[in-house]
Design a protein around this motif. Structure first.
Motif, PDB file in Angstrom:
ATOM      1  N   GLY A   1       0.815  -1.203   0.000  1.00  0.00           N
ATOM      2  CA  GLY A   1       0.000   0.000   0.000  1.00  0.00           C
ATOM      3  C   GLY A   1       0.849   1.252   0.000  1.00  0.00           C
ATOM      4  O   GLY A   1       2.076   1.196  -0.079  1.00  0.00           O
ATOM      5  N   ARG A   2       0.186   2.393   0.093  1.00  0.00           N
ATOM      6  CA  ARG A   2       0.868   3.683   0.132  1.00  0.00           C
ATOM      7  C   ARG A   2       1.155   4.041   1.585  1.00  0.00           C
ATOM      8  O   ARG A   2       0.289   3.925   2.464  1.00  0.00           O
ATOM      9  CB  ARG A   2       0.001   4.770  -0.502  1.00  0.00           C
ATOM     10  N   PHE A   3       2.385   4.493   1.832  1.00  0.00           N
ATOM     11  CA  PHE A   3       2.833   4.828   3.186  1.00  0.00           C
ATOM     12  C   PHE A   3       3.197   6.306   3.237  1.00  0.00           C
ATOM     13  O   PHE A   3       3.970   6.792   2.415  1.00  0.00           O
ATOM     14  CB  PHE A   3       4.046   3.978   3.555  1.00  0.00           C
ATOM     15  N   ASP A   4       2.620   7.011   4.223  1.00  0.00           N
ATOM     16  CA  ASP A   4       2.937   8.424   4.434  1.00  0.00           C
ATOM     17  C   ASP A   4       3.303   8.635   5.894  1.00  0.00           C
ATOM     18  O   ASP A   4       2.525   8.283   6.794  1.00  0.00           O
ATOM     19  CB  ASP A   4       1.738   9.314   4.093  1.00  0.00           C
ATOM     20  N   LEU A   5       4.473   9.202   6.132  1.00  0.00           N
ATOM     21  CA  LEU A   5       4.898   9.566   7.478  1.00  0.00           C
ATOM     22  C   LEU A   5       4.911  11.090   7.559  1.00  0.00           C
ATOM     23  O   LEU A   5       5.929  11.743   7.321  1.00  0.00           O
ATOM     24  CB  LEU A   5       6.281   8.994   7.781  1.00  0.00           C
ATOM     25  N   GLY A   6       3.740  11.649   7.882  1.00  0.00           N
ATOM     26  CA  GLY A   6       3.603  13.098   7.876  1.00  0.00           C
ATOM     27  C   GLY A   6       4.003  13.664   6.530  1.00  0.00           C
ATOM     28  O   GLY A   6       3.649  13.132   5.470  1.00  0.00           O
ATOM     29  N   ASP A   7       4.775  14.765   6.574  1.00  0.00           N
ATOM     30  CA  ASP A   7       5.312  15.360   5.347  1.00  0.00           C
ATOM     31  C   ASP A   7       6.742  14.902   5.079  1.00  0.00           C
ATOM     32  O   ASP A   7       7.360  15.337   4.107  1.00  0.00           O
ATOM     33  CB  ASP A   7       5.288  16.888   5.461  1.00  0.00           C
ATOM     34  N   ALA A   8       7.267  14.007   5.949  1.00  0.00           N
ATOM     35  CA  ALA A   8       8.672  13.644   5.851  1.00  0.00           C
ATOM     36  C   ALA A   8       8.946  12.550   4.839  1.00  0.00           C
ATOM     37  O   ALA A   8      10.032  12.499   4.253  1.00  0.00           O
ATOM     38  CB  ALA A   8       9.187  13.213   7.229  1.00  0.00           C
ATOM     39  N   LEU A   9       7.985  11.666   4.620  1.00  0.00           N
ATOM     40  CA  LEU A   9       8.276  10.488   3.818  1.00  0.00           C
ATOM     41  C   LEU A   9       6.999   9.947   3.188  1.00  0.00           C
ATOM     42  O   LEU A   9       5.990   9.785   3.872  1.00  0.00           O
ATOM     43  CB  LEU A   9       8.920   9.404   4.701  1.00  0.00           C
ATOM     44  N   THR A  10       7.045   9.679   1.890  1.00  0.00           N
ATOM     45  CA  THR A  10       5.943   9.044   1.171  1.00  0.00           C
ATOM     46  C   THR A  10       6.516   7.959   0.269  1.00  0.00           C
ATOM     47  O   THR A  10       7.470   8.207  -0.471  1.00  0.00           O
ATOM     48  CB  THR A  10       5.155  10.057   0.328  1.00  0.00           C
ATOM     49  N   VAL A  11       5.930   6.760   0.364  1.00  0.00           N
ATOM     50  CA  VAL A  11       6.368   5.641  -0.470  1.00  0.00           C
ATOM     51  C   VAL A  11       5.134   4.941  -1.010  1.00  0.00           C
ATOM     52  O   VAL A  11       4.240   4.562  -0.250  1.00  0.00           O
ATOM     53  CB  VAL A  11       7.233   4.643   0.320  1.00  0.00           C
TER      54      VAL A  11
END
Length: 275
Positions: free
Chosen positions: A63-73
Motif C-alpha cells: 500500500g501507500r505509506f505516508d509519514l507526515g510530510d517527511a516520507l511518502t512511499v
C-alpha cells in the motif's frame, strides 16, 4: 498513514517492519488505529513475528505509506497484525527502523526508502530522516556492529560495551558484550545466559553502560530508579540523595538470544553487501 488511514505506532529501532493493527472487529477501536479495507496481496506468506513483549501473526500487504510530510512511499510492503499474544509488554504496533536484514526476513521499512540516517531528539520529541549521513566526518562517534554474521535476523544498532556498572559496581564481564539500542522498550533486556551467570545483582537500582568512541573517548547510557531531570548536554553522576519513586521502576527482564549459538547465522546478507 497507510492507504490514507491514520495510525499511531511506536518508533522502534529494535525491529524492521511497519505494522498496523488489523485485529479490530467492525465496531472495535484501538489507540493505534484499525486497518480497514481490502488487503492488496504482497505475494509473501503470513508469518509469526516475535517481539520482546508480544508475539503477533502478520499478513503481508502492499500500500501507500505516508509519514507526515517527511516520507511518502507508494507500493510499500507492510504488515497487518491479525493475531496477538501478549508476553508482558504494552501491546503496541511498531514503526521499525532497523534497515538491513537476512534473506529469510520480510522486507524492512527503510530498505524500501532512500533514508540512510536517523536522528532522535528525545527531549525535543522530534525525529529527523535523511538520505545522507547526519554525522559529519569530523564528529567523534561510536561504531555500530553488524551482528548478522552471528545470526541476528536484522542489523540492529549494536554497540560493544567497554564497561558495565550496576548499582555502583563494575561487572567483571568475562567475554565481549554488546548492547542493542532499542527505542521500542523503556526497560533493559538482558540475555538469559548473562542474567543467570551470577555476575549481575538480582535487583538493579541504577545502571551505567559505557562505550568507547572511535577516538578513544567514552560515551555513556544510564538508567536509574531515581527520577531526575538532567541539564543538556551530557550526563552527570546520580545524586545519592535524589528521591526514589516506586512508580518508576527500572525493569530488567531476561530475553533468549540465539544469535550466538553455533550455526545459527549461516546465511548471506540480503543486501548483497559485506558485513
Amino acid at each position: 498513514r497507510i492507504d490514507g488511514q491514520l495510525f499511531r505506532a511506536v518508533v522502534d529501532t529494535g525491529s524492521p517492519f511497519v505494522l498496523v493493527d488489523g485485529t479490530c472487529d467492525a465496531d472495535g477501536r484501538s489507540i493505534w488505529g484499525c486497518y480497514r479495507g481490502r488487503v492488496r496481496p504482497s505475494g509473501l506468506p503470513d508469518t509469526d513475528e516475535l517481539y520482546g513483549g508480544e508475539d503477533v501473526g502478520v499478513q503481508w500487504s502492499v500500500g501507500r505509506f505516508d509519514l507526515g510530510d517527511a516520507l511518502t512511499v507508494n507500493n510499500i510492503t507492510f504488515g497487518v497484525v491479525r493475531s496477538y499474544i501478549g508476553k508482558g509488554g504494552g501491546g503496541a504496533v511498531f514503526l521499525g527502523f532497523a534497515k538491513r536484514r537476512l534473506p529469510r526476513i520480510r522486507p524492512t521499512l527503510l530498505e524500501q526508502t532512500e533514508v540512510a540516517s536517523l536522528r532522535f531528539d528525545f527531549p525535543g520529541r522530534t525525529l529527523s530522516l535523511s538520505p545522507a549521513s547526519l554525522i559529519s566526518p569530523t564528529t567523534d562517534a561510536v561504531r555500530v556492529l553488524d551482528l548478522r554474521p552471528r545470526g541476528a535476523p536484522v542489523a540492529n544498532y549494536a554497540l560493544r560495551i567497554s564497561r558495565l556498572v550496576v548499582n555502583g559496581q563494575t561487572i567483571p564481564l568475562d567475554r565481549p558484550a554488546v548492547a542493542v539500542l532499542d527505542s521500542g522498550t523503556t526497560g533493559i533486556s538482558v540475555c538469559d545466559q548473562l542474567l543467570d551467570s551470577g555476575l549481575l545483582p538480582p535487583q538493579w537500582r541504577e545502571a551505567r553502560i559505557e562505550f568507547e568512541t572511535e577516538r578513544g573517548a567514552t560515551a555513556v547510557v544510564e538508567a536509574s530508579v531515581k527520577r531526575r531531570r538532567r541539564p543538556l548536554p551530557g550526563a552527570r553522576p546520580i545524586d545519592p540523595s535524589a528521591q526514589e519513586f516506586d512508580e518508576f521502576p527500572l525493569i530488567v527482564s531476561p530475553v533468549t538470544v540465539p544469535w550466538f549459538d553455533p550455526g545459527f547465522g549461516d546465511a548471506e546478507c540480503a543486501d548483497g553487501q559485506s558485513y
